[in-house]
Design an enzyme around this catalytic site. Structure first.
Site, PDB file in Angstrom:
ATOM      1  N   ARG A  39      32.193 -69.945 -63.561  1.00  0.00           N
ATOM      2  CA  ARG A  39      30.779 -69.515 -63.474  1.00  0.00           C
ATOM      3  C   ARG A  39      29.863 -70.341 -64.363  1.00  0.00           C
ATOM      4  O   ARG A  39      28.691 -70.513 -64.067  1.00  0.00           O
ATOM      5  CB  ARG A  39      30.651 -68.053 -63.884  1.00  0.00           C
ATOM      6  CG  ARG A  39      31.407 -67.180 -62.936  1.00  0.00           C
ATOM      7  CD  ARG A  39      30.728 -65.868 -62.771  1.00  0.00           C
ATOM      8  NE  ARG A  39      31.446 -65.122 -61.750  1.00  0.00           N
ATOM      9  CZ  ARG A  39      31.177 -63.882 -61.426  1.00  0.00           C
ATOM     10  NH1 ARG A  39      30.229 -63.253 -62.033  1.00  0.00           N
ATOM     11  NH2 ARG A  39      31.871 -63.293 -60.502  1.00  0.00           N
ATOM     12  N   GLY A  89       9.406 -31.600 -74.841  1.00  0.00           N
ATOM     13  CA  GLY A  89       9.313 -30.542 -75.848  1.00  0.00           C
ATOM     14  C   GLY A  89       7.864 -30.093 -76.022  1.00  0.00           C
ATOM     15  O   GLY A  89       7.564 -28.903 -76.189  1.00  0.00           O
ATOM     16  N   ASP A 133      10.622 -42.264 -72.956  1.00  0.00           N
ATOM     17  CA  ASP A 133      11.920 -41.993 -72.314  1.00  0.00           C
ATOM     18  C   ASP A 133      11.825 -41.819 -70.792  1.00  0.00           C
ATOM     19  O   ASP A 133      12.821 -41.903 -70.095  1.00  0.00           O
ATOM     20  CB  ASP A 133      12.562 -40.731 -72.909  1.00  0.00           C
ATOM     21  CG  ASP A 133      12.770 -40.848 -74.406  1.00  0.00           C
ATOM     22  OD1 ASP A 133      12.809 -41.979 -74.923  1.00  0.00           O
ATOM     23  OD2 ASP A 133      12.891 -39.798 -75.072  1.00  0.00           O
ATOM     24  N   GLY A 188       5.780 -35.269 -74.800  1.00  0.00           N
ATOM     25  CA  GLY A 188       6.955 -35.299 -73.931  1.00  0.00           C
ATOM     26  C   GLY A 188       7.392 -33.911 -73.503  1.00  0.00           C
ATOM     27  O   GLY A 188       6.604 -32.956 -73.514  1.00  0.00           O
TER      28      GLY A 188
HETATM   29  O1  F6P Z   1      11.658 -39.359 -77.402  1.00  0.00           O
HETATM   30  C1  F6P Z   1      11.295 -40.612 -77.875  1.00  0.00           C
HETATM   31  C2  F6P Z   1      12.378 -41.176 -78.759  1.00  0.00           C
HETATM   32  O2  F6P Z   1      11.935 -42.424 -79.232  1.00  0.00           O
HETATM   33  C3  F6P Z   1      13.768 -41.288 -78.120  1.00  0.00           C
HETATM   34  O3  F6P Z   1      13.905 -42.425 -77.305  1.00  0.00           O
HETATM   35  C4  F6P Z   1      14.642 -41.335 -79.329  1.00  0.00           C
HETATM   36  O4  F6P Z   1      15.930 -40.845 -79.043  1.00  0.00           O
HETATM   37  C5  F6P Z   1      13.929 -40.418 -80.290  1.00  0.00           C
HETATM   38  O5  F6P Z   1      12.580 -40.343 -79.877  1.00  0.00           O
HETATM   39  C6  F6P Z   1      13.973 -40.875 -81.728  1.00  0.00           C
HETATM   40  O6  F6P Z   1      13.373 -39.907 -82.502  1.00  0.00           O
HETATM   41  P1  F6P Z   1      12.977 -40.119 -84.030  1.00  0.00           P
HETATM   42  O7  F6P Z   1      11.769 -40.982 -84.062  1.00  0.00           O
HETATM   43  O8  F6P Z   1      12.724 -38.738 -84.511  1.00  0.00           O
HETATM   44  O9  F6P Z   1      14.131 -40.790 -84.681  1.00  0.00           O
END
Ligand code: F6P
Length: 361
Positions: A229, A115, A139, A113
């Site tokens: 509804r 990072g 994400d 990703g």
């Molecule tokens: O970046 C992917 C992700 O799954 C995000 O959606 C989420 O906020 C984060 O990683 C969770 O990270 P970890 O697995 O370190 O809890």
């Protein structure tokens, strides 16, 4: 000319990473280039942890590690992944570069990703090894690619989970708030809300206050459950980046609707969304990304990432839907995606606003 490649997966795992590893190694081997897999992301580069993924035999050809075939369809990453705070430091990156030089590796593929792309860029800038990136993150928050690996599988998982939740919600005449991952990006929530015909979606990009979120959810449930509804299910998708714990949201909305006899439940899908065998689309994308990045490295390109379906910008490749972008530009665009100044984010918010009324019907 690159003679030996290393491939690594970094950051949060994403379905399709294994398929991308397989693609990179197969394409490399087809061009006579050996490949090794680095274990546990950038930490493995620093700590010299790797496994050969090809083996040269007597006639000079390359055999592939048979695990590649077994693993390619699975979720997660068989090389392991990590977020590596050490890799932010120049001396640890130097240790990684020394290790690569010692192993005769002159090309590195980083699958991960935003990072991970920052790590790939730092490595390319510091050393004389060629580096290419494959975007992979559920994400969908990486600049200069319409879609990253893992997004399609994650969305299929969310849709299936919401269909199941809807079965039980309709049976009991209930409202459900379902939280989906995505860190600071509302993409998964937005796309799955459309696909599941949700009644509302809560996105970080809307930047609502606590009270505004409560009012929006309470208003949606009050209107949708009005007797005129006759709805039996209400589904509200909440992105993880909306900074209100789901159980608190449920309690606050119940208090707000105390005059109604309404049953509200919350479900946090969490890491369930990140696992699972990759979808056809993610496998196809992985294969295509793998081909293009190996070709880029063989052509002595470095500090580039492959991006999907932004055909009007970037450098063309052998695949007409995939372009190469300097990773520095990817990182700039990633920041803009997340701070809301990117045209893609603004477009997403505009489109969500346009269908807000439709969702609530
Ligand atoms: O970046 C992917 C992700 O799954 C995000 O959606 C989420 O906020 C984060 O990683 C969770 O990270 P970890 O697995 O370190 O809890």
């Amino acid at each position: 000319m690159v003679s030996k490649l290393a491939v690594l997966t970094s950051g949060g795992d994403a379905p399709g990473m294994n398929a991308a590893i397989q693609s990179v190694v197969k394409v490399a081997a087809s061009r006579g280039v050996e490949a090794i897999g680095i274990l546990d992301g950038f930490d493995g580069l620093i700590d010299r942890q790797f496994r050969p993924l090809t083996k040269r035999i007597d006639d000079g050809s390359l055999l592939l590690d048979s695990d590649l075939d077994t693993m390619a369809s699975l979720g997660g990453t068989f090389l392991g992944s990590a977020r590596s705070p050490r890799f932010h430091h120049v001396e640890h990156r130097q240790a990684a570069l020394d290790f690569l030089a010692g192993e005769g590796v002159d090309g590195v593929v980083v699958i991960g990703g935003n990072g991970s792309m920052a790590g790939a860029h730092a490595l390319a800038v510091q050393g004389d090894v060629n580096v290419a990136g494959i975007p992979a993150s559920i994400d969908n928050d990486i600049g200069l690619t319409r879609e990253a690996l893992g997004v399609d599988t994650a969305l299929n998982t969310i849709v299936e989970a919401c269909d199941r939740i809807s079965d039980t919600a309709r049976s009991h005449h209930r409202a459900f708030i379902v939280e989906v991952m995505g860190r600071d990006s509302g993409y998964l929530a937005m796309a799955s809300a459309v696909a599941t015909a949700a009644d509302a979606v809560l996105l970080p990009e809307h930047d609502r206050t606590f009270d505004e979120v409560i009012d929006a959810v309470a208003g949606c449930i009050r209107t949708s459950f009005s007797s005129a509804r006759g709805k039996r299910r209400i589904l509200i998708i909440k992105a993880e980046g909306v900074d209100i714990p789901t159980h608190l949201l449920v309690n606050e909305v119940e208090a707000e609707l105390s005059d109604l006899d309404v049953d509200i439940r919350g479900t946090v899908l969490g890491h369930l969304v990140r696992g699972g065998n990759s979808s056809f689309r993610d496998r196809l994308l992985a294969g295509r990304f793998g081909l293009v990045v190996v070709e880029a490295l063989l052509a002595e390109k470095t500090d580039v990432m492959a991006g999907w379906n932004l055909v009007e910008v970037g450098e063309p490749t052998s695949d007409s839907y995939i372009r190469l972008f300097p990773i520095a530009s990817v990182l700039e665009q990633t920041a803009a995606l997340l701070d809301g100044s990117s045209e893609i984010t603004m477009d997403r918010v505009r489109r969500m606003e346009a269908i807000q009324g439709v969702l609530a019907l």
